[in-house]
Design an enzyme around this catalytic site. Structure first.
Site, PDB file in Angstrom:
ATOM      1  N   HIS A  17     -11.214  -4.426  10.038  1.00 36.34           N
ATOM      2  CA  HIS A  17     -11.807  -5.183   8.603  1.00 36.34           C
ATOM      3  C   HIS A  17     -12.716  -3.734   8.936  1.00 36.34           C
ATOM      4  CE1 HIS A  17      -8.420  -7.001   7.794  1.00 36.34           C
ATOM      5  NE2 HIS A  17      -8.565  -7.452   6.547  1.00 36.34           N
TER       6      HIS A  17
ATOM      7  N   GLU B   6       0.691  -1.307   0.284  1.00 37.23           N
ATOM      8  CA  GLU B   6       0.182  -0.179   0.346  1.00 37.23           C
ATOM      9  C   GLU B   6       0.638   1.173   0.236  1.00 37.23           C
ATOM     10  OE1 GLU B   6      -1.023  -2.803   1.273  1.00 37.23           O
ATOM     11  OE2 GLU B   6      -2.817  -3.004   1.108  1.00 37.23           O
TER      12      GLU B   6
HETATM   13  C1  LIG Z   1      -2.716  -4.286   4.584  1.00 38.75           C
HETATM   14  C2  LIG Z   1      -3.614  -5.206   3.318  1.00 38.75           C
HETATM   15  N1  LIG Z   1      -3.815  -5.506   2.308  1.00 38.75           N
HETATM   16  C3  LIG Z   1      -4.885  -5.407   1.149  1.00 38.75           C
HETATM   17  C4  LIG Z   1      -5.355  -6.910   2.007  1.00 38.75           C
HETATM   18  C5  LIG Z   1      -6.503  -7.991   1.489  1.00 38.75           C
HETATM   19  N2  LIG Z   1      -5.824  -9.386   0.976  1.00 38.75           N
HETATM   20  C6  LIG Z   1      -6.408 -10.527   2.124  1.00 38.75           C
HETATM   21  S1  LIG Z   1      -5.342 -11.302   2.259  1.00 38.75           S
HETATM   22  C7  LIG Z   1      -4.560 -10.967   0.613  1.00 38.75           C
HETATM   23  C8  LIG Z   1      -3.504 -11.665  -0.514  1.00 38.75           C
HETATM   24  C9  LIG Z   1      -2.199 -12.805   0.202  1.00 38.75           C
HETATM   25  O1  LIG Z   1      -2.023 -13.250  -0.646  1.00 38.75           O
HETATM   26  P1  LIG Z   1      -0.498 -14.050   0.671  1.00 38.75           P
HETATM   27  O2  LIG Z   1      -0.066 -13.266   1.302  1.00 38.75           O
HETATM   28  O3  LIG Z   1      -0.125 -14.790  -0.705  1.00 38.75           O
HETATM   29  O4  LIG Z   1      -1.648 -15.308   1.342  1.00 38.75           O
HETATM   30  P2  LIG Z   1      -2.831 -16.229   0.780  1.00 38.75           P
HETATM   31  O5  LIG Z   1      -4.258 -15.457   1.412  1.00 38.75           O
HETATM   32  O6  LIG Z   1      -2.565 -16.998  -0.805  1.00 38.75           O
HETATM   33  O7  LIG Z   1      -2.909 -17.524   1.982  1.00 38.75           O
HETATM   34  C10 LIG Z   1      -4.572  -9.726   0.484  1.00 38.75           C
HETATM   35  C11 LIG Z   1      -4.185  -8.596  -1.019  1.00 38.75           C
HETATM   36  C12 LIG Z   1      -4.445  -6.482   3.713  1.00 38.75           C
HETATM   37  N3  LIG Z   1      -5.972  -8.171   4.341  1.00 38.75           N
HETATM   38  N4  LIG Z   1      -4.055  -6.023   3.985  1.00 38.75           N
END
Ligand SMILES: Cc1ncc(C[n+]2csc(CCOP(=O)(O)OP(=O)(O)O)c2C)c(N)n1
Ligand SMILES: Cc1ncc(C[n+]2csc(CCOP(=O)(O)OP(=O)(O)O)c2C)c(N)n1
Ligand SMILES: [Mg+2]
Ligand SMILES: [Mg+2]
Lengths: 331, 376, 331, 376
Positions: free
Chosen positions: A129, A60
């Site tokens: 959230h 971000e």
């Molecule tokens: C700071 C922040 N940015 C965006 C999000 C929205 N978000 C939730 S999970 C996710 C993807 C995360 O991917 P990864 O780290 O590969 O974990 P996975 O879900 O694949 O286990 C995003 C962008 C968030 N929760 N927090």
């Protein structure tokens, strides 16, 4: 005029600005291939390609700051921050950079950018959230903050935000995305910095913005029927600049007011509204300005607790009735 | 101080990119004029900073004031490597860069004095020099704050298919903040035309590189992004210049680069810092390694610098700096009436123009009895 | 009692808590070898060693979050964030983690930590280094925020903050560090959540905190002499929780109030104070609550501009006189 | 999907540390019981997550709900490598980890249902499981948010001279956020007892590792901190277990470690995500590489798993999950009267306990004429 959703109105505004000005581009997480967490940008990648619909890593601070830098060179980025909760990670770039650059360098560089992000609780997303922290932006000179409560404003304010040469935060709301309303088919930008009387009334002024401004209208209709109370609704639309004149004029007519907000009460947006009314309409006010706001707790996940903590239409009705009683006691 | 001796060659592990962009192995491409110009530049910056320090003690300058003393060779080498159309973003230690980029020393000094003729109209001060004409895109006081902005400028260039490049300066301590990671990843991922330059002066305030960075060979951190990188002797303007040229060439070809220039910070972190945390020996060693003295000797040996020329250059620098201080002193303070001129670029209704002592509702009118009757 | 500086009082509180409880440790940038940017921690590294006086890399999010995690395991970290401006980089860890962990997990983990950080403009540090953004913390349920205005409170509130089991932000102020006052030699913690009447008066209530609470006392003495106005000063001391009862009681006595604050007016801390007074003391108030606050601009570097933008004692005096005139007009 | 084939050996560039901590080259140290226990664990998690998905569609569960489907081998291998006294921090995709850490499935399910018997009393939900007894220090919904906290927990252990270690889980996409950089640097700099584990399932929502990380071999990013690291096949519980054991041993000796476990995400990002961005082929390939099926075959060949046993294990898992759902359904909703119980651990005066409809000053009294006279 067509009846479309708040989501569609945002989408339409983004799309026609993309078509109108090739300096406008979209940047954010999951806005392209995934079509946006809340699908505002659905179809955009296919239509405009990856250069103008830029999916980013989860960073971000990095991508919001990059949008600021791109704006300094004359592009007009529209950043999507998935929810306003995550914007805290970009706050330094927004508050210490986007909002400062024009003034700090003596007016040499403009930052024509938009940050789109939804607030809103009530989806059982838990404490981190579900926050309503628009205050963090509305407080900052150099920022402009708009908060549409209906599809027409969503489109008109988004158009205005994109065409404005300053950083503008457009506060969207999870609970409003599917709401419907009449919207101009043409592109008619709204004026940032102006509130709107969305319902004329003579008995009491209700001031609100975003989701609660929609609740205010519903409550007004209900009270007109049930109690014959004639509520005037002031939809702020712009949190910064704040249109004090419109608020005061309404209260000078009704002599009392209630503020509805989705954020926490103490130090919340409503505090400024109540302070403004109590000052500017001091000699017209027949009862204290009542605020309806969230309970001051980290929002719990469990539905009954979440429901109890969030302001509702019933809470608004209670506040309006009690305020009119307070007025009656004093007349 | 940095852990390993500065080298003029690019990181061995970066051969793929070296073949493409490293000019360091070729014979020096720098003309004699340029070699002397470096010296002139370095001396001017040295004198300017010394004058700024004095003006600060004279209370002509306020706030924080960070100097480039010891960094002159890096400043000269880097700025000379840029095209006019390139963009520069720096941190708050940027007086020298502003001057070397071509901004009049008098306008930089006027900014330090907080005057209307200052490069940022007096609104920015020491940490916030900005000049759109020379594409000097600002000094920034928040550590790491300039990285996302510079990355975005490179994104804009790429978006428009331009051939310019961005140079983003930062200190060694800045490589430990999150923005460093997010931005280098984004730049590498999107092949942006940007060169990140770490000015390694061995310290972040009182903290050494070893105390702050688990990988103290900072240029190596580029490998986390498959980004080419190198460390160069920041006390050698020629080496810095060549390394920067090579890095910029790569950046223009879509290969962002991380360049580390190693030099020393001759004085405290800012004008008011006595640097007690530094041992006498360290301080002595730094003086001994003064880049200007060393470079003078070198040019002397090459027969490019005579004692006369040295005196001439010194005198010229002194004159320029004196004139700059005079100009600054003579420049007017910004008018208080301009206080609200730069909050917004696009005017909107209801923007606040209230001074602290003003009432929010100045002549809050009171209702007449009729009004109250009417509305009640 | 001894007369010491605000800086010394903070230092003494930190030192005696370090001596009292080995779970207490200091962490932040330049607090050890450099002895602190503003020298609050001078001598601490020499006395307690690097384990308990931990110098960090420049990584506000990382080391502030690390302190939160350490607190979850029972340590009592005291974090120094060099100035409140830089705290924006750690805001996600503070707002979305420190303030949420106790509630979000149903009360299973406490976060007994302190964040010390100075606010304050007036040092010609420019737009990004002169902000007063305590609002960002005072707004958040789960956080506690105290803002001492004098050496005695600096020590007493710091002691209380360190012994509290919740995250507490202690707002210091650059302009107060060198101010002197009487301080108990013993360790007497204050009660978080309580305001204090620092001067009794009958004509008007002045509400303030941090630097402006000191200005308020000075202005009160001045007006007593020059105009014979008897000002009552309410020093908030705690911004969250907010001691509304003490404020209201004072205004019910004086029937009018002025709020002094160093932050921006719109949505600032003073908005809640004014709203609170206008509500709780509605029927006692003889004039609108006046707010004295910073001009709403990115603070310029140039001295004349900076001075014009910041609230002064003279501004406070103007506001007090004009408020009393407004009262007179209405009586 | 990750760019290079998963390997069971540690990164070659890490020899110094490998000698010290890599157990991967030695013969398997895992008992037959453990091998079967892994299978039981994996099947239980699979059934639990399938049940959670169903409960979500039945609106028994609200908010976001992220499942460990496809990640079961990694979950089993990692959690079995921990001592009881170790601490675990995860992201929001943590149901399986909570169960494998020893928290009763019924308490995890009750949390999903938002009930009073939930592991977080119903206050946290799917993303925020926490249990102090098992030192399961929380699931966190802010990407990267758990990294500083876990790093601080390791700091606390080091501060007290303890022998515990911290395991901090994160997804592949999380390696691009600033906190990753700040925390790994701090941990390496201070020699903290922590193992960071990247659960590389190839995607962050709809974004691939290649689209988000300029160095897609994520474990290599440890080199920016001179931190040992390795990539391991996340579909092999034994490999994961051994790699984690080795990493933890190093961490306890003051050598933090970055372990990357590569597996696949069988379904969408969360229960409501249809994963349209994924091609049919990809989906097929994932099904084909299902870690549970593959592991079953392997144990079968080793003679450790019979068809009977498979049926027995399946039935046991089904029964446990059914019981968990029943327990959750029977558990009471939290009392609204508890709404203000967890805002502060230390009670203080003037804490707000106002409900949205309440007035700030409930019975705001009005002054009597006398009062007004008196005060005016
Ligand atoms: C700071 C922040 N940015 C965006 C999000 C929205 N978000 C939730 S999970 C996710 C993807 C995360 O991917 P990864 O780290 O590969 O974990 P996975 O879900 O694949 O286990 C995003 C962008 C968030 N929760 N927090
Ligand atoms: C986010 C942030 N944290 C802390 C500071 C205070 N600060 C100003 S300069 C500095 C040291 C920076 O060191 P380095 O990056 O090496 O640059 P140098 O000053 O040596 O040129 C610090 C900690 C700041 N300005 N911003
Ligand atoms: Mg440095
Ligand atoms: Mg992933």
């Amino acid at each position: 005029m067509s009846v479309i959703t708040y989501r569609q109105a945002l989408h339409d505004a983004l799309r026609s600005e993309m078509l109108r000005d090739e300096n406008v581009f979209l940047i954010g997480e999951e806005i392209g291939l995934f079509e946006g967490s809340y699908k505002i940008t659905a179809g955009m990648l296919a239509e405009f390609g990856p250069k103008r619909v830029r999916d980013t890593p989860i960073a971000e601070e990095g991508f919001t700051g990059a949008a600021i830098g791109a704006a300094m060179l004359g592009l007009r980025p529209v950043v999507e921050i998935m929810t306003i909760n995550f914007s805290l990670l970009a706050l330094d770039q927004i508050v210490n950079h986007a909002a400062k650059i024009y003034g700090m360098f003596g007016g040499q560089a403009k930052v024509p950018m938009v940050i789109r992000t939804p607030g809103g609780g009530g989806q059982q997303l838990g404490a981190t959230h579900s926050q309503n922290i628009e205050l963090y932006y509305a407080f900052v000179p150099g920022m402009k903050v708009v908060a549409p409560s209906n599809p027409a404003d969503a489109k008109a304010l988004m158009l205005a935000a994109i065409r404005d040469d300053d950083p503008v935060l457009v506060l969207e709301n999870l609970a409003l995305y599917n709401t419907k309303g009449e919207v101009y088919d043409e592109d008619v930008p709204a004026e940032i910095g102006k509130a709107k009387i969305t319902r004329e009334g003579s008995d009491i002024t209700v001031v609100a913005y975003s989701r609660m401004a929609a609740v205010a209208l519903q409550v007004a209709e209900q009270l007109a029927e049930s109690d014959g109370i004639d509520v005037e609704v002031v939809d702020l639309r712009s949190l910064r600049p704040l249109d004090r004149a419109t608020i005061i004029a309404s209260v000078q007519k009704t002599n009392c007011a209630v503020v509805l907000e989705d954020d926490w009460l103490t130090y919340g947006i409503g505090a400024e509204i109540a302070a403004t009314i109590s000052d500017g309409a001091f000699d017209w006010l027949d009862a204290p300005v009542r605020r309806v706001a969230m309970a001051e707790v980290p929002l719990p996940y469990a539905k009954p607790l979440e429901t109890a903590a969030l302001p509702s239409a019933d809470d608004a009705i209670t506040a309006i009735r009690q305020t009119l009683d307070a007025v009656a006691r004093r007349r | 101080m940095p852990s390993s001796a500065p080298a003029r060659t690019a990181d061995k592990s970066m051969t793929r990119s070296r073949r493409k962009i490293s000019a360091n192995t070729e014979p020096p491409t720098v003309s004699d004029e340029q070699l002397v110009a470096f010296y002139r530049q370095m001396v001017l910056i040295r004198r300017f900073e010394e004058r700024a320090a004095r003006a600060y003690t004279e209370a002509k300058i306020g706030g924080y004031c960070h100097l480039n003393l010891g960094e002159e060779a890096t400043v000269a080498g880097l700025m000379a490597a840029l095209d006019d159309s390139d963009y520069v973003f720096t941190n708050y230690r940027e007086h020298g860069y502003a001057i070397a980029r071509g901004i009049g020393p008098e306008r930089v000094m006027a900014e330090l004095y907080g005057r209307a003729d200052g490069v940022s109209r007096g609104w920015g001060g020491s940490m916030h020099m900005f000049d759109i004409a020379s594409r000097f895109m600002g000094g920034y006081g928040i550590v790491g704050g300039q990285l996302p902005l510079a990355t975005g400028a490179a994104l804009a260039i790429d978006y428009r298919g331009g051939s310019e490049a961005v140079m983003c300066l930062m200190g060694d301590g800045t490589t430990n903040i999150g923005a460093f990671h997010e931005c280098l990843n984004i730049a590498a991922l999107w092949n942006l035309p940007i060169v990140y330059v770490v000015i390694n002066n061995g310290l972040g305030m009182g903290t050494t590189v070893e105390q702050s960075s688990a990988e103290p060979e900072l240029y190596k951190r580029a490998s986390s992004y498959r980004m080419p990188s190198a460390r160069v002797d920041g006390n050698d303007p020629v080496a810095v210049h060549e390394a920067a040229k090579a890095a910029l060439a790569g950046a223009r070809a879509g290969k962002p680069y991380l360049l580390e220039a190693v030099s020393g910070r001759l004085k405290g972190h800012s004008v008011v810092d006595p640097a007690k945390y530094r041992s006498k020996e360290e301080a002595e060693a730094l003086k001994a390694a003064d880049p200007i003295a060393a470079y003078a000797v070198r040019l002397h040996e090459q027969g490019l610098l005579t004692d006369e020329l040295i005196t001439e250059i010194d005198a010229a620098a002194a004159a320029t700096v004196a004139a700059a201080a005079e100009f600054a002193d003579a420049s007017p303070h910004p008018e208080v009436s301009t206080l609200f001129d730069y909050t917004y670029a696009t005017p909107v209704p209801n923007d606040s123009r209230r001074l602290p002592g003003d009432a929010l509702f100045p002549a809050a009118p009171r209702p007449t009895v009729q009004q109250i009757g009417a509305s009640a």
